[in-house]
Design a protein around this motif. Structure first.
Motif, PDB file in Angstrom:
ATOM      1  N   UNK A  68      46.244  29.490  32.867  1.00 25.19           N
ATOM      2  CA  UNK A  68      46.532  30.877  33.273  1.00 25.19           C
ATOM      3  C   UNK A  68      45.933  31.847  32.251  1.00 25.19           C
ATOM      4  N   UNK A  69      45.140  32.799  32.721  1.00 22.85           N
ATOM      5  CA  UNK A  69      44.541  33.743  31.771  1.00 22.85           C
ATOM      6  C   UNK A  69      45.293  35.082  31.784  1.00 22.85           C
ATOM      7  N   UNK A  70      44.785  36.020  30.999  1.00 27.22           N
ATOM      8  CA  UNK A  70      45.506  37.291  30.856  1.00 27.22           C
ATOM      9  C   UNK A  70      45.577  38.067  32.175  1.00 27.22           C
ATOM     10  N   UNK A  71      44.492  38.032  32.935  1.00 21.02           N
ATOM     11  CA  UNK A  71      44.497  38.766  34.206  1.00 21.02           C
ATOM     12  C   UNK A  71      45.605  38.258  35.122  1.00 21.02           C
ATOM     13  N   UNK A  94      48.850  39.518  33.913  1.00 14.63           N
ATOM     14  CA  UNK A  94      49.015  40.946  34.262  1.00 14.63           C
ATOM     15  C   UNK A  94      49.403  41.105  35.728  1.00 14.63           C
ATOM     16  N   UNK A  95      48.829  40.279  36.573  1.00 13.36           N
ATOM     17  CA  UNK A  95      49.195  40.413  37.990  1.00 13.36           C
ATOM     18  C   UNK A  95      50.631  39.947  38.212  1.00 13.36           C
ATOM     19  N   UNK A  96      51.067  38.945  37.453  1.00 16.38           N
ATOM     20  CA  UNK A  96      52.481  38.528  37.514  1.00 16.38           C
ATOM     21  C   UNK A  96      53.364  39.693  37.080  1.00 16.38           C
ATOM     22  N   UNK A 134      58.072  36.660  35.614  1.00 17.75           N
ATOM     23  CA  UNK A 134      58.271  37.966  34.956  1.00 17.75           C
ATOM     24  C   UNK A 134      59.325  37.829  33.869  1.00 17.75           C
ATOM     25  N   UNK A 135      60.416  37.120  34.198  1.00 18.52           N
ATOM     26  CA  UNK A 135      61.473  36.894  33.192  1.00 18.52           C
ATOM     27  C   UNK A 135      60.916  36.100  32.014  1.00 18.52           C
ATOM     28  N   UNK A 136      60.077  35.136  32.336  1.00 21.85           N
ATOM     29  CA  UNK A 136      59.450  34.319  31.289  1.00 21.85           C
ATOM     30  C   UNK A 136      58.623  35.231  30.353  1.00 21.85           C
ATOM     31  N   UNK A 137      57.874  36.153  30.974  1.00 25.31           N
ATOM     32  CA  UNK A 137      57.063  37.068  30.163  1.00 25.31           C
ATOM     33  C   UNK A 137      57.940  37.928  29.251  1.00 25.31           C
ATOM     34  N   UNK A 174      50.568  46.532  30.958  1.00 23.84           N
ATOM     35  CA  UNK A 174      50.548  47.647  31.906  1.00 23.84           C
ATOM     36  C   UNK A 174      49.161  48.265  32.044  1.00 23.84           C
ATOM     37  N   UNK A 175      48.169  47.622  31.455  1.00 27.01           N
ATOM     38  CA  UNK A 175      46.782  48.012  31.687  1.00 27.01           C
ATOM     39  C   UNK A 175      46.269  49.168  30.854  1.00 27.01           C
ATOM     40  N   UNK A 176      46.896  49.471  29.748  1.00 22.73           N
ATOM     41  CA  UNK A 176      46.392  50.556  28.878  1.00 22.73           C
ATOM     42  C   UNK A 176      45.170  50.048  28.102  1.00 22.73           C
ATOM     43  N   UNK A 177      44.240  50.958  27.831  1.00 25.00           N
ATOM     44  CA  UNK A 177      43.031  50.571  27.085  1.00 25.00           C
ATOM     45  C   UNK A 177      43.358  50.426  25.600  1.00 25.00           C
ATOM     46  N   UNK A 178      42.454  49.811  24.851  1.00 21.43           N
ATOM     47  CA  UNK A 178      42.645  49.663  23.403  1.00 21.43           C
ATOM     48  C   UNK A 178      42.841  51.042  22.754  1.00 21.43           C
ATOM     49  N   UNK A 179      42.034  51.988  23.236  1.00 17.78           N
ATOM     50  CA  UNK A 179      42.077  53.329  22.644  1.00 17.78           C
ATOM     51  C   UNK A 179      43.465  53.968  22.864  1.00 17.78           C
ATOM     52  N   UNK A 180      43.955  53.817  24.103  1.00 18.41           N
ATOM     53  CA  UNK A 180      45.276  54.402  24.412  1.00 18.41           C
ATOM     54  C   UNK A 180      46.378  53.719  23.602  1.00 18.41           C
TER      55      UNK A 180
END
Lengths: 212, 169
Positions: free
Chosen positions: A1-4, A7-9, B107-110, B130-136
């Motif tokens: 499982x990769x990061x993408x 993220x989708x999970x 999700x709980x695992x994460x 949540x998809x923020x860039x490195x800069x953010x």
């Protein structure tokens, strides 16, 4: 499982949120916080008013002393020195408070909004509170010593034996000792118990930020 | 700013981005009562911050910034578990839990894995997922982008590695 995939999970929780907010209670909490904030501000304003009034009274007393001694026609250098020195000290204390407050406000404004800036701002606030606590402690201790000196000097100037007001004198001297010592112990205790550990934890967090 | 105007803006922010607050609360507080307490603290700080918002960043970035700063300060506060009085009598019900059916157990695992990280890395992990860039991320946390990169690589390896390990076993 990769990061993408991770993220989708992670994003699946947007579709089925586990939590919600009780808006009525939250609204109540916000109103309570606002009321508390207003109360704190009112208290701060009143403190400033009381302190300013104290300064004005102190200056009036010293100026009064000059006028009264002037009536006696036996003015010496010390009469002027005490009056002018006292008024200048009162002004200086007020000025120092104002300048210190402004400098701290400028320092805090320099920090931005990032986590690092917030930590630095909080540490600066702790330092400022520690400085104020130290200054208060010194003032109270000097006040106590000065109080005893003035009491004893009064008896000497009036050529009155100390034994005349035995109990009164002892109670007043005790007050001059107990008040500063209690304030000192309370300040040191509070610093050690509340402020220093929190400041050390913030500094540890700053170190954690610096360590990649 | 008028209080009604502030309330309106706060209401809009909360309606649109309350998930941010729940996520932050979830990785910084673990007991039910603590979560209620932290949520209330964050909500108050976000509400207070409405005046200071200058639209130089997006609302989610701003809310993350305030929420993370508050959460980290909260975890560092002494004696938070022994607070004698709660500002609200019914504080237990401030955050309500809805039905968890259909929620992906991963999700709980994460959340569990993120909670194992250090305070600062937890913030970085949340923003990363949540998809923020490195800069953010760098601007929210106050790190250099290269430092963020190093941390993200470490977090990525930890999460992916752990997941692979558990899937294999």
């Amino acid at each position: 499982m990769n990061l993408d995939e991770l993220m989708s999970v992670w994003r699946t929780q947007e579709a089925a949120p586990l939590h919600d907010v009780n808006r009525t209670l939250l609204h109540l909490a916000l109103r309570q916080d606002e009321a508390k904030l207003q109360k704190d501000r009112r208290r701060e304003r009143w403190l400033i008013y009381v302190f300013s009034a104290g300064l004005v009274v102190a200056m009036a007393i010293f100026l009064g002393m000059m006028i009264v001694t002037g009536d006696r026609n036996v003015m010496t250098g010390w009469d002027f020195a005490i009056g002018i020195g006292g008024a200048a000290a009162a002004l200086l204390a007020g000025g120092a408070m104002y300048v210190g407050h402004r400098a701290q406000a400028r320092l805090e404004q320099r920090f931005g909004e990032s986590l690092r800036d917030q930590l630095n701002r909080r540490i600066a606030q702790f330092d400022d509170r520690a400085t104020i606590a130290r200054a208060t402690l010194v003032t109270v201790l000097l006040g106590g010593i000065g109080g005893i000196a003035i009491l004893l000097l009064g008896y000497r100037v009036n050529q009155k034996p100390l034994s005349d007001d035995g109990y009164l004198l002892v109670s007043m001297i005790l007050m001059c000792v107990v008040l500063p010592v209690t304030t000192g112990v309370w300040t040191i205790h509070r610093q050690a118990r509340e402020m220093l550990p929190r400041k050390h934890r913030l500094e540890a967090l700053l170190k954690e930020l610096d360590a990649a | 700013m008028l209080q009604s105007e502030r309330d309106r803006i706060f209401g809009e922010w909360l309606a649109g981005h309350k998930a941010i607050l729940f996520k932050v609360v979830h990785v910084y507080a673990f007991e039910h009562a603590d979560r209620q307490d932290l949520f209330q603290e964050i909500a108050i700080q976000v509400w207070r911050s409405v005046d200071a918002f200058r639209a130089e960043s997006s609302v989610p970035t701003w809310m993350y910034r305030v929420a993370l700063n508050t959460a980290i300060a909260w975890t560092r506060k002494e004696g938070r578990h022994q607070r004698g009085k709660q500002p609200l009598e019914a504080v237990e019900a401030l955050v309500t839990t809805s039905c968890s059916d259909g929620r992906d157990p991963r999700v709980e695992w994460l959340y569990h894995q993120i909670a194992q990280l250090k305070d600062v890395d937890r913030s970085v992990a949340l923003l990363l997922l949540d998809g923020f860039s490195y800069k953010e991320i760098a601007s929210v946390v106050g790190l250099t982008e290269s430092n963020v990169g190093v941390r993200i690589n470490r977090i990525k390896s930890a999460l992916v590695g752990k997941r692979s390990e558990e899937t294999e076993s």
